[in-house]
Design a protein around this motif. Structure first.
Motif, short mmCIF file in Angstrom:
data_model
loop_
_atom_site.label_atom_id
_atom_site.label_comp_id
_atom_site.label_asym_id
_atom_site.label_seq_id
_atom_site.Cartn_x
_atom_site.Cartn_y
_atom_site.Cartn_z
N HIS A 7 0.82 -1.21 0.00
CA HIS A 7 0.00 0.00 0.00
C HIS A 7 0.86 1.26 0.00
O HIS A 7 2.05 1.21 0.31
N PRO A 8 0.24 2.43 -0.28
CA PRO A 8 1.01 3.68 -0.20
C PRO A 8 1.38 3.98 1.25
O PRO A 8 0.70 3.51 2.16
N HIS A 32 -5.13 3.70 -6.87
CA HIS A 32 -4.97 2.61 -5.89
C HIS A 32 -6.27 2.39 -5.11
O HIS A 32 -6.66 1.26 -4.85
N CYS A 36 -8.30 -0.97 -3.83
CA CYS A 36 -7.93 -1.36 -2.47
C CYS A 36 -8.94 -0.88 -1.44
O CYS A 36 -9.02 0.31 -1.13
N ARG A 38 -8.96 -1.60 1.78
CA ARG A 38 -8.29 -1.22 3.03
C ARG A 38 -7.96 0.28 3.02
O ARG A 38 -8.24 1.00 3.98
N CYS A 39 -7.37 0.76 1.92
CA CYS A 39 -6.97 2.17 1.86
C CYS A 39 -8.17 3.09 1.68
O CYS A 39 -8.16 4.22 2.15
#
Ligand SMILES: [Zn+2]
Length: 215
Positions: A7-8, A32, A36, A38-39
């Motif tokens: 992830h970032p 992203h 994603c 989660r993010c």
């Protein structure tokens, strides 16, 4: 769809969620987020926190002009205020569509090495975003980075230092990183990379290739 594994950095999500990230980096983060969960949850949390902070300020503590500036700020950077009615580009996440109108194959690709092509899609004073298209089984010459680079897989994948990066995964490289990524042997790799400083190639082939990278 499987969630990405890489992830970032948290500070990037924080900057994105508060609308203070530059256009090129915002493009990568927004892309992203479409891949994603989660993010996405993390950015929603940051945005809610920002909204709560704003609500907690007494109205008289902000002049009219200041409030307008804050509201403009919350609308986000230019990357998110572009017209949303861009035509869809099949197989690509929506945040990229305004930058790759006409499709991936129609972009003005430039060869930068054996089996490696790139095209810049967003340039700003802080960072630049480019797409990289790497043929199957190509090893990018060993290189270092004068500043930071985030590389996200859009199609195919690559391996680097024992880790495998697949769709949505982001590899973060800093000034201390010297690496030698290799594209997927069957599918190759299509990536979105954001660089906030010039790339520095090391090794003999790297030094030979460096002038062609134009970074
Ligand atoms: Zn993520």
């Amino acid at each position: 769809m499987t969630c990405p594994s890489y992830h970032p950095p948290d500070e990037m999500l924080m900057a994105y969620g508060t609308g203070s990230l530059d256009e090129a980096s915002s493009l990568l983060i927004a892309t992203h987020l479409t891949l994603c969960r989660r993010c996405r949850i993390e950015v929603e949390r940051i945005e809610a926190m920002g909204g709560g902070l704003l609500d907690s300020l007494a109205p008289e503590s902000l002049s009219e002009g200041a409030l307008a500036r804050v509201m403009t700020r919350l609308d986000g950077p230019p990357a998110r205020s572009r017209p949303p009615q861009t035509a869809a580009v099949a197989g690509m996440p929506a945040p990229l569509w305004p930058y790759i109108a006409g499709g991936v194959d129609a972009l003005p690709w430039r060869r930068v090495g054996p089996g490696i092509q790139q095209v810049f899609v967003a340039s700003g004073p802080i960072a630049r975003a480019r797409m990289l298209r790497v043929a199957p089984g190509v090893v990018i010459p060993q290189h270092g980075h004068a500043a930071g680079e985030m590389t996200m897989v859009l199609r195919g994948g690559f391996a680097d230092a024992g880790q495998t990066f697949e769709i949505g995964d982001i590899e973060v490289a800093g000034p201390e990183t010297i690496h030698r990524p290799a594209s997927d042997p069957e599918e190759g790799c299509l990536c979105l990379a954001v660089t906030d400083g010039p790339l520095r190639l090391t090794g003999l082939l790297g030094r030979l290739l460096n002038p062609f990278l134009d970074l």
